[in-house]
Design a protein around this motif. Structure first.
Motif, PDB file in Angstrom:
ATOM      1  N   VAL A   1       1.000  -1.308   0.126  1.00 22.02           N
ATOM      2  CA  VAL A   1       0.047   0.094  -0.071  1.00 22.02           C
ATOM      3  C   VAL A   1       0.852   1.314  -0.039  1.00 22.02           C
ATOM      4  N   ALA A   2       0.428   2.539   0.169  1.00 25.54           N
ATOM      5  CA  ALA A   2       0.712   3.855   0.175  1.00 25.54           C
ATOM      6  C   ALA A   2       0.751   4.243   1.720  1.00 25.54           C
ATOM      7  N   PRO A   3       1.234   5.041   2.259  1.00 28.69           N
ATOM      8  CA  PRO A   3       1.224   5.580   3.292  1.00 28.69           C
ATOM      9  C   PRO A   3      -0.139   5.988   4.098  1.00 28.69           C
ATOM     10  N   PRO A   4      -1.101   6.544   3.102  1.00 29.20           N
ATOM     11  CA  PRO A   4      -2.334   6.890   3.763  1.00 29.20           C
ATOM     12  C   PRO A   4      -3.023   5.501   4.362  1.00 29.20           C
ATOM     13  N   ILE A   5      -2.799   4.675   3.677  1.00 29.79           N
ATOM     14  CA  ILE A   5      -3.517   3.108   4.056  1.00 29.79           C
ATOM     15  C   ILE A   5      -2.872   2.583   5.329  1.00 29.79           C
ATOM     16  N   VAL A   6      -1.584   2.711   5.573  1.00 28.76           N
ATOM     17  CA  VAL A   6      -0.865   2.637   6.878  1.00 28.76           C
ATOM     18  C   VAL A   6      -1.324   3.472   7.855  1.00 28.76           C
ATOM     19  N   LEU A   7      -1.444   4.565   7.602  1.00 29.93           N
ATOM     20  CA  LEU A   7      -2.403   5.493   8.741  1.00 29.93           C
ATOM     21  C   LEU A   7      -3.586   5.112   8.945  1.00 29.93           C
ATOM     22  N   ALA A   8      -4.399   4.697   8.141  1.00 28.72           N
ATOM     23  CA  ALA A   8      -5.635   4.209   8.406  1.00 28.72           C
ATOM     24  C   ALA A   8      -5.549   2.932   9.416  1.00 28.72           C
ATOM     25  N   LEU A   9      -4.660   1.916   8.778  1.00 26.54           N
ATOM     26  CA  LEU A   9      -4.549   0.698   9.502  1.00 26.54           C
ATOM     27  C   LEU A   9      -3.953   0.920  11.043  1.00 26.54           C
ATOM     28  N   ALA A  10      -3.066   2.121  11.157  1.00 21.59           N
ATOM     29  CA  ALA A  10      -2.688   2.187  12.540  1.00 21.59           C
ATOM     30  C   ALA A  10      -3.609   3.115  13.311  1.00 21.59           C
ATOM     31  N   LYS A  11      -4.633   3.840  12.656  1.00 21.99           N
ATOM     32  CA  LYS A  11      -5.272   4.600  13.675  1.00 21.99           C
ATOM     33  C   LYS A  11      -6.883   4.377  13.732  1.00 21.99           C
ATOM     34  N   HIS A  12      -7.422   3.876  12.765  1.00 27.27           N
ATOM     35  CA  HIS A  12      -8.771   3.991  12.473  1.00 27.27           C
ATOM     36  C   HIS A  12      -9.607   2.710  13.506  1.00 27.27           C
ATOM     37  N   PRO A  13     -10.451   3.195  14.174  1.00 27.87           N
ATOM     38  CA  PRO A  13     -11.163   2.023  14.950  1.00 27.87           C
ATOM     39  C   PRO A  13     -11.735   0.938  14.186  1.00 27.87           C
ATOM     40  N   ALA A  14     -12.205   0.902  13.076  1.00 30.21           N
ATOM     41  CA  ALA A  14     -12.824  -0.136  12.315  1.00 30.21           C
ATOM     42  C   ALA A  14     -11.884  -1.289  12.368  1.00 30.21           C
ATOM     43  N   VAL A  15     -10.565  -1.128  12.268  1.00 22.21           N
ATOM     44  CA  VAL A  15      -9.709  -2.267  11.989  1.00 22.21           C
ATOM     45  C   VAL A  15      -9.680  -3.350  13.265  1.00 22.21           C
ATOM     46  N   ALA A  16     -10.103  -2.776  14.507  1.00 26.50           N
ATOM     47  CA  ALA A  16     -10.220  -3.747  15.661  1.00 26.50           C
ATOM     48  C   ALA A  16     -11.593  -4.688  15.357  1.00 26.50           C
ATOM     49  N   GLU A  17     -12.373  -4.281  14.449  1.00 24.64           N
ATOM     50  CA  GLU A  17     -13.656  -5.016  14.093  1.00 24.64           C
ATOM     51  C   GLU A  17     -12.908  -6.357  13.312  1.00 24.64           C
ATOM     52  N   HIS A  18     -12.074  -6.468  12.636  1.00 25.15           N
ATOM     53  CA  HIS A  18     -11.824  -7.499  11.937  1.00 25.15           C
ATOM     54  C   HIS A  18     -10.622  -8.473  12.227  1.00 25.15           C
ATOM     55  N   ASP A  19     -10.681  -9.754  11.778  1.00 26.54           N
ATOM     56  CA  ASP A  19      -9.748 -10.732  12.385  1.00 26.54           C
ATOM     57  C   ASP A  19      -8.480 -10.478  10.990  1.00 26.54           C
ATOM     58  N   LEU A  20      -7.470  -9.993  11.331  1.00 27.53           N
ATOM     59  CA  LEU A  20      -6.367  -9.605  10.546  1.00 27.53           C
ATOM     60  C   LEU A  20      -5.034 -10.696  10.821  1.00 27.53           C
ATOM     61  N   SER A  21      -5.346 -11.740  11.375  1.00 25.42           N
ATOM     62  CA  SER A  21      -4.224 -12.617  11.989  1.00 25.42           C
ATOM     63  C   SER A  21      -3.377 -13.188  10.788  1.00 25.42           C
ATOM     64  N   SER A  22      -4.071 -13.203   9.680  1.00 22.43           N
ATOM     65  CA  SER A  22      -3.469 -13.778   8.800  1.00 22.43           C
ATOM     66  C   SER A  22      -2.282 -13.003   8.052  1.00 22.43           C
ATOM     67  N   LEU A  23      -2.013 -11.526   8.334  1.00 23.21           N
ATOM     68  CA  LEU A  23      -1.218 -10.792   7.760  1.00 23.21           C
ATOM     69  C   LEU A  23       0.140 -11.275   8.287  1.00 23.21           C
ATOM     70  N   GLN A  24       1.096 -11.222   7.437  1.00 21.85           N
ATOM     71  CA  GLN A  24       2.592 -11.359   7.569  1.00 21.85           C
ATOM     72  C   GLN A  24       3.482 -10.175   7.422  1.00 21.85           C
ATOM     73  N   TRP A  25       2.802  -9.246   6.541  1.00 24.86           N
ATOM     74  CA  TRP A  25       3.648  -8.240   6.190  1.00 24.86           C
ATOM     75  C   TRP A  25       3.053  -7.253   5.459  1.00 24.86           C
ATOM     76  N   VAL A  26       3.349  -5.916   5.722  1.00 25.33           N
ATOM     77  CA  VAL A  26       2.733  -4.880   5.244  1.00 25.33           C
ATOM     78  C   VAL A  26       4.005  -3.872   4.758  1.00 25.33           C
ATOM     79  N   MET A  27       4.014  -3.499   3.012  1.00 26.92           N
ATOM     80  CA  MET A  27       4.995  -3.037   2.568  1.00 26.92           C
ATOM     81  C   MET A  27       4.302  -1.834   2.030  1.00 26.92           C
ATOM     82  N   SER A  28       5.096  -0.545   2.512  1.00 24.17           N
ATOM     83  CA  SER A  28       4.555   0.741   2.060  1.00 24.17           C
ATOM     84  C   SER A  28       5.560   1.561   0.924  1.00 24.17           C
ATOM     85  N   GLY A  29       5.063   1.900   0.139  1.00 16.83           N
ATOM     86  CA  GLY A  29       5.702   2.652  -0.857  1.00 16.83           C
ATOM     87  C   GLY A  29       4.701   3.756  -1.649  1.00 16.83           C
ATOM     88  N   ALA A  30       5.637   4.674  -2.531  1.00 15.27           N
ATOM     89  CA  ALA A  30       4.954   5.613  -3.401  1.00 15.27           C
ATOM     90  C   ALA A  30       5.262   7.059  -2.642  1.00 15.27           C
TER      91      ALA A  30
END
Length: 515
Positions: free
Chosen positions: A263-292
């Protein structure tokens, strides 16, 4: 000169479609692409067959080797099929930003000399504004009076066999974002793209077991290479979304058990701060790459802690096919804020902006890159090409960077974005990182404004978090406590959102235009 710490990799003497599709048919029913909204699936066997049939259909419709096909579409399951079918027919694909206006589209079609256009029915209003620029239009969906991609695929013509020189034949013609000037057609050869895929794979280490989210647009070289082509070449599964909607994105991550997120930094920002993230099971994630765009180290750390997976950063540009630097997958302790080291087969220099002299570790200067991923040039713009790629093959990125003693690079800012305050250089990215650390600020951008005397000053545009009551004075005081006196924010404007390109870059020129 700095060389990559990775051993050189062998670059296959093949075309992009040969490289990406090499093992596709043999993978059979393994899912290649899944629609992240409805679960519709295209297997690798279907993908390979679709490319063959569409290449034959396009050739029968009159697309000739050396001609240009424009692809104007959001991410869909058919996007990779159209892209590789056009290449197999010997054509060049010019990818068009899905947010382009009719005027933008017309200019790109004219500049690229495109004969065919593939799009979707929802974009026909803008296509009609560019009428007359192309000879034939095909739709990835359907609309009365238009031929369809699926219709073209239903043929029994022989699959075209075209002799292509990977080193000289332009595979894709994306247009640079235009955030710092007029958009230019970037000529990327088959060898450029295959080289970058070969260079990137040891670093990203995709496997057939990976599921990769495709919310980055395929029309942007980051999404095209690092997501679409890299994942398909490795036999991974791509979960496709046509645009970024946070709830849809989070739902797809959870439901499809996505392992890799680019993704790009705005989505990293959302993943870090937005309350909706806590409502989803994201345990499969191994790696987030940011660029652009630059990613602040503290923001990456906050996102990593919340998600429980590595959040790393890479660097590239359209002219580099696009990747030159990346923090490798599996790195336990990546340096905060670093874009990592050079990819295999890549060299770099950091030079003084004024003199061009090479600088040592820890000294910021313009980043120069040389390697097989460097573009052929800008279409029809020899002067601009010569000013970007020098006689020794070094591509002048226009980015300020520094490298440490261990070969890890850090992006400071764009050379052209630096704010000159009373002779001092102020990097906007540094101030943006400070602003984004405030819990009352949802997003921010800093540009060069002017005071009453005409002096350049750092001017912040701020989107407040819900319920935040921060004033301009509060924000300026907050920044002043955390930076050198000459770097202080000296004016603040409040906005609902920060304008960004589809790849996540702040559109500073749009903000400057409001001052």
């Amino acid at each position: 000169m700095i060389r990559s710490s990775w051993a050189d990799v062998e670059i296959p003497e093949s075309t992009v479609h040969e490289h990406v599709l090499a093992g596709a048919a043999a993978r059979g029913d393994h899912p290649a692409l899944i629609d992240g909204r409805n679960g519709q699936t295209m297997t690798y066997a279907e993908f390979a067959h679709g490319v063959d049939r569409l290449a034959a259909g396009l050739a029968a419709a009159g697309l000739r080797p050396g001609e240009v096909l424009a692809l104007f579409s959001p991410n869909t399951l058919l996007y990779p099929v159209v892209f590789h079918a056009a290449l197999k027919a010997g054509a060049t694909v010019t990818t068009v930003n899905a947010l382009s206006t009719g005027k933008d589209l017309s200019a790109q079609l004219r500049d690229s000399n495109a004969r065919f256009l593939v799009t979707i029915s929802a974009f026909l209003d803008r296509v009609e504004q560019a009428s007359g620029q192309v000879e034939q239009i095909f739709l990835c969906d359907s609309f009365e009076g238009y031929q369809t991609v699926v219709g073209l695929m239903g043929n029994d013509h022989p699959t075209p066999s075209v002799a292509i020189d990977p080193k000289t034949t332009v595979a894709v013609l994306p247009y640079s974002s235009g955030t710092t000037g007029v958009a230019k057609g970037v000529m990327l050869t088959h060898r450029n793209l295959v080289a970058n895929l070969a260079q990137f794979q040891p670093v990203i280490a995709y496997t057939p077991q990976d599921r990769v989210i495709a919310v980055l647009p395929f029309f942007h070289i980051y999404g095209l290479t690092a997501v679409m082509n890299a994942a398909l070449a490795a036999g991974a599964t791509i979960v496709v979304l046509p645009r970024f909607d946070l709830n849809e994105f989070l739902g797809a991550l959870a439901q499809q058990r996505v392992t890799r997120v680019l993704v790009a930094p705005p989505i990293v920002l959302a993943l870090a701060k937005h309350p909706a993230v806590a409502e989803h099971d994201l345990s499969s994630l191994q790696w987030v790459m940011s660029g652009a765009a630059p990613l602040d180290g503290d923001l990456a750390a906050a996102c990593a802690e919340r998600l429980g997976c590595a959040v790393q950063q890479g660097y590239g540009m359209t002219e580099l096919s696009p990747v030159s630097h990346a923090q490798p997958f599996g790195t336990a302790s990546a340096k905060p804020g670093s874009i990592g080291g050079l990819l295999p087969n890549t060299e770099a220099r950091v030079v003084d902006v004024a003199t061009g002299a090479d600088l040592g570790p820890g000294q910021p200067g313009e980043l120069l890159v040389r390697g097989p991923q460097v573009m052929l040039g800008y279409l029809g713009k020899s002067a601009e090409t010569a000013s970007t790629i020098d006689a020794e093959g070094w591509l002048h990125t226009g980015d300020l960077a520094l490298v440490d003693a261990e070969g890890d690079f850090f992006i400071v800012d764009r050379v052209k974005e630096l704010i000159k305050y009373k002779g001092y250089q102020v990097p906007p990215a540094e101030l943006e990182a400070v602003l984004l650390a405030h819990p009352g600020i949802a997003d921010a951008a800093v540009v060069a404004g002017h005071d009453a005397t005409g002096e350049e000053i750092p001017h912040a545009f701020v989107a407040l978090a819900p319920a935040s009551t921060l004033s301009a004075e509060d924000i300026m005081s907050y920044v002043a406590e955390r930076v050198a006196p000459y770097k202080k924010v000296r004016a603040v404007s409040f906005v609902d959102t920060i304008p960004k390109s589809a790849s996540g870059k702040i559109l500073r020129k749009d903000l400057r235009a409001t001052l």
